[in-house]
Enzyme design. Structure first.
Site: not given
Length: 284
Positions: A59, A107, A124, A130, A218
């Site tokens: 990130d 992904r 989210r 999650r 990212c």
């Protein structure tokens, strides 16, 4: 907080006479917006409100603010992804048209190539949130998350099934931490040096150099896998289209000591093969 706590414990063990304190950084607006939290932490570093920042490298932008540096890269965990579900599905055993939660373009594209029938929906929240949406909710049959995140949380591993790396390639820096501090603080840099893992550093610096050469970020659909054996590094990478099944792939091998140079060469090869067009498509 889990990863910051992990580094704090390692520092306390290494330097029992020193005192370390966790500082919570608050953000405004959408706390899950890419870069918001990282920017807040780096501002705290530059203003001397904190001395050390612990980042998930996947990130962290490849360009750091002036005056900051990455002083150490602790040993990397397994970089693979896992599928979280109540029934421990694999990608192959998920029901037809099942809803799978992931906000990652990387992904999404790789999973769509394996199971085009699946409905890939954004999900989210932090990792805990999650996973709970899948385990306790009804919307998602499964979600894709990083295995390393679950290991650091020490939770939910009984709901996780690993996704083979040959099926879904990891993100740049996935499962690795980067410890950031001020360039001018030579004492802190020396203090952090024992936490550095040389193999991890070679791998993640190569991956970040690859992304930098691509001028990616990212959130672009880029997968990469770097492996070091007997002082040799093998780097495999792919840039995926967000609109079609198109992908540009490549591989390079060479001395591990030349990892960043090799990564830059690989990035240029992929750009010549059309990766730049796919990245512009992803940003538009």
């Amino acid at each position: 907080m889990a990863q910051a706590g992990e580094i704090k414990r390692k520092l306390e063990k290494k330097y029992p006479k020193l005192s370390f304190r966790l500082v919570v950084i608050q953000t405004r607006g959408d706390e899950f917006q890419v870069g918001v939290f990282t920017k807040a932490i780096e501002e705290a570093l530059l203003k001397n409100r904190v001395d050390i920042a612990v980042h998930s490298l996947k990130d962290l932008p490849t360009e750091l603010p002036k005056g900051l540096c990455l002083a150490a890269f602790p040993k990397r965990l397994d970089p693979g992804d896992v599928l979280i579900s109540k029934r421990r599905y694999t990608l192959q055993t998920l029901p037809k048209n099942a809803v799978v939660g992931t906000g990652s373009p990387r992904r999404k594209r790789q999973i769509q190539l394996i199971r085009p029938d699946l409905c890939l929906a954004d999900i989210r929240g932090n990792l805990d949130t999650r996973v709970r949406k899948v385990i306790h909710g009804k919307k998602y049959a499964a979600a894709v998350v990083a295995k390393a995140g679950l290991k650091r949380l020490k939770k939910y591993l009984n709901f996780a099934v690993p996704i083979p790396l040959k099926e879904v390639m990891p993100a740049v820096g996935q499962a690795a931490l980067g410890i950031e501090t001020r360039k001018s603080d030579r004492t802190l840099i020396r203090l952090l040096k024992p936490l550095n893992d040389p193999r991890t550093k070679m791998q993640v610096c190569a991956e970040r150099r690859f992304l930098k050469e691509l001028r990616g970020g990212c959130r672009v659909p880029v997968g990469i896998l770097s492996e070091i054996r007997q002082n040799k590094i093998r780097i495999r990478a792919a840039v995926f289209s967000t609109r079609s099944e198109a992908a540009v792939t490549g591989e390079i091998r060479g001395p591990a000591s030349q990892s960043e140079k090799l990564a830059a060469i690989l990035a240029k090869k992929l750009l010549k093969k059309g990766a730049g067009r796919l990245l512009r498509e992803a940003r538009s």
